[in-house]
Design an enzyme around this catalytic site. Structure first.
Site, PDB file in Angstrom:
ATOM      1  N   GLU A 171      13.356  -7.263   4.539  1.00 39.65           N
ATOM      2  CA  GLU A 171      12.934  -6.100   5.257  1.00 39.65           C
ATOM      3  C   GLU A 171      13.146  -6.496   6.870  1.00 39.65           C
ATOM      4  OE1 GLU A 171       9.772  -3.907   4.633  1.00 39.65           O
ATOM      5  OE2 GLU A 171      10.775  -1.785   4.828  1.00 39.65           O
ATOM      6  N   GLU A 214       3.195   1.365  -2.246  1.00 40.94           N
ATOM      7  CA  GLU A 214       4.466   2.059  -1.366  1.00 40.94           C
ATOM      8  C   GLU A 214       4.917   1.673  -0.093  1.00 40.94           C
ATOM      9  OE1 GLU A 214       6.260   5.050  -2.354  1.00 40.94           O
ATOM     10  OE2 GLU A 214       5.103   6.019  -3.237  1.00 40.94           O
ATOM     11  N   CYS A 266      10.609   2.759   5.918  1.00 38.25           N
ATOM     12  CA  CYS A 266      10.445   1.754   4.714  1.00 38.25           C
ATOM     13  C   CYS A 266      12.171   2.813   3.972  1.00 38.25           C
ATOM     14  CB  CYS A 266       9.205   1.902   4.260  1.00 38.25           C
ATOM     15  SG  CYS A 266       9.535   4.052   4.187  1.00 38.25           S
ATOM     16  N   LYS A 301      -8.069   5.009   5.778  1.00 42.35           N
ATOM     17  CA  LYS A 301      -7.622   3.793   7.045  1.00 42.35           C
ATOM     18  C   LYS A 301      -6.072   3.894   7.737  1.00 42.35           C
ATOM     19  CE  LYS A 301      -6.605  -0.127   8.262  1.00 42.35           C
ATOM     20  NZ  LYS A 301      -6.019  -0.807   9.162  1.00 42.35           N
TER      21      LYS A 301
END
Ligand code: NAP
Ligand code: MG
Length: 462
Positions: A365, A234, A268, A159
């Site tokens: 973040e 992750e 990331c 996906k």
């Protein structure tokens, strides 16, 4: 039903992506389960799986220019980065994992109980795997997911992010042309709340592997609880970059700038917190700010573009809001804040100084080209590590030093899945993943493929 996918610079619709719903998820799971029970896929010899993956790598390499152009259109990244990092990395990931297909061996185990035993373990494919990836590195991330899963003999349902499905769609064509058995690979496009959630809750899915935000990672864990799916996550990061007093400042400046500005900071593992020893602080921060101000933003297709747009208007506004919050809370803007010419979702690379641990720019973040820089006076490695570790995340850490002992000591003290000293990059052989709220499990390397297997123990009385 479809949704439009966009080119982020210049901003324009590119086409309609099908929106999969629960019936499509059922169909994909059905096809994948049938593959897991078919002699064509579950009976395929490991070397044959390796050959298929190597053929896919060859086909991707032969079409690398087309894939790079699609990635740049859909995501906005500079074409050079798409071609020589993202697509090249996807090719290497396929080849690396193809090599594991023939090496998934168990062990023989000596038992100590009464009697005479022959005992051994088998490594069997975990089954049907749903794989959900984000928009920041669409094909590289898809390859990192599908390559080990297919090498291990699992059946995959990929996906991609709704915002960047084009390279995954093109990859599905290559996979079909190459002749993977029916149902071994399936693609579901559409948004996360519908297509993604239908997969993560589906009782016919044995494992979910996910790369994305920590917030959605939590939703996936809950959805997976229904049938105890195996889960690999992750998630986000807030990677510290530490410059010790003996570091080479020129290299540290270049490396620190690259760590936060690559892919417009939508990484990331972006080095978003820069800790510099006070003796080098001004020189390093000025150097990074100078690079930030000089970076040429533009369409990924312009040859002189060094940084593309961020993915969407929402992401641009989110990143700019963070910078504003930092300034409002008392941080100083050393670079950035400038308006960027040209049509696209551009954010100027930004460097903030004078941030404190309670500020959102330091804690959260941002996923954009925003660096928080600070100095430290200490030479005590425990205190330096404690500052760097003062975050809920634990994905990566970077150290710049020429002191061998300090490098090794800090590597042990830093709470991060990957510690890089004086640069270094991603490699399909190097385990990648997070401590703390940066995730569960590892991708890449031996651990990466083991995560797609179940261990079966067999004990035979002889
Ligand atoms: P996101 O919102 O978590 O989305 C990631 C993927 O999950 C997309 O395909 C998304 O679909 C799907 N999704 C959303 N809601 C879902 C749900 N309820 N159930 C199932 N799937 C769902 O992340 P993002 O903001 O797009 O991507 C950036 C994030 O990824 C950052 O936090 C970054 O740190 C993280 N990331 C981590 C790594 C790593 O290896 N640790 C690498 C790269 C990025 P749609 O977007 O189509 O709706
Ligand atoms: Mg999203």
């Amino acid at each position: 039903r479809g949704s439009t996918t966009f080119d982020p610079a210049p901003t324009r619709g590119l086409g309609e992506i099908p929106q999969a719903g629960p019936p499509d998820a059922d169909a994909a799971v059905g096809a994948a389960r049938a593959a897991m029970e078919s002699p064509e896929w579950s009976g395929m010899k490991p070397a044959a799986r390796a050959r298929l993956l190597n053929r896919l790598a060859d086909a991707l390499e032969a079409n690398a220019d087309e894939f790079a152009a699609l990635e740049t259109l859909d995501n906005g990244m500079p074409l050079r980065d798409a071609r020589f990092f993202h697509i090249a990395h996807a090719v290497e990931t396929l080849r690396y994992n193809a090599g594991w297909a023939t090496k998934l061996n168990g062990e023989t185990i000596a038992l100590s109980g009464m009697g005479d035993w022959h005992a051994y373990t088998l490594r069997e494919p975990v089954g049907v795997v749903a794989q959900i990836v984000p928009w920041n590195a669409p094909l590289a991330m898809a390859a990192a997911k599908i390559a080990p899963a297919l090498a291990a003999g699992c059946a995959v349902i990929l996906k991609p992010a709704e915002e960047t499905s084009l390279t995954a769609l093109r990859l599905a064509h290559l996979i079909a042309e190459i002749g993977f058995p029916d149902g071994a690979f399936n693609l579901l496009t559409g948004d996360g709340e519908t297509a993604g959630a239908a997969l993560t809750a589906h009782p016919g899915v044995d494992k979910v592997t996910f790369t994305g935000s920590t917030e959605v990672g939590r939703l996936i864990l809950r959805a997976a609880a229904g049938n105890f799916k195996r889960v690999t996550l992750e998630l986000g990061g807030k990677t510290p970059v530490i410059v010790l007093p003996d570091a080479d400042p020129a290299k540290a400046i270049e490396g620190a700038a690259r760590a936060i500005f690559t892919n417009a900071g939508q990484v990331c593992n972006a080095g978003s917190r820069l800790f510099v020893h006070e003796t080098l602080h001004d020189e390093v921060v000025e150097g990074v700010a100078r690079i930030a101000e000089s970076i040429k933003l533009g369409s990924g297709f312009d040859a002189d573009t060094q940084m593309g747009p961020v993915i969407s208007a929402a992401q641009r506004d989110r990143v700019r809001d963070y910078v504003r919050q930092g300034v409002d809370a008392g941080a100083a803007l050393r670079a950035g804040g400038r308006a960027v010419e040209g049509e696209g979702y551009f954010v100027a690379p930004s460097v903030l100084t004078g941030t404190t641990e309670d500020m959102s720019v330091r804690r959260e973040e941002i996923f954009g080209p925003v660096l928080c820089a600070m100095s430290f006076a200490d030479e005590d490695l425990d205190r330096i590590a404690a500052q760097a570790n003062a975050t809920d995340y634990g994905l990566g850490a970077v150290v710049w030093t020429n002191n061998l002992s300090a490098a090794h000591r800090l590597a042990r003290k830093l709470k991060a899945g990957t510690v890089r000293v004086n640069g270094g990059g991603l490699d399909p052989a190097l385990p990648f993943g997070g401590f703390k709220q940066s995730g569960w499990g590892r991708e890449n390397g031996r651990e990466g493929i083991d995560a797609y297997t179940e261990t079966k123990a067999v004990a035979i009385a002889i």
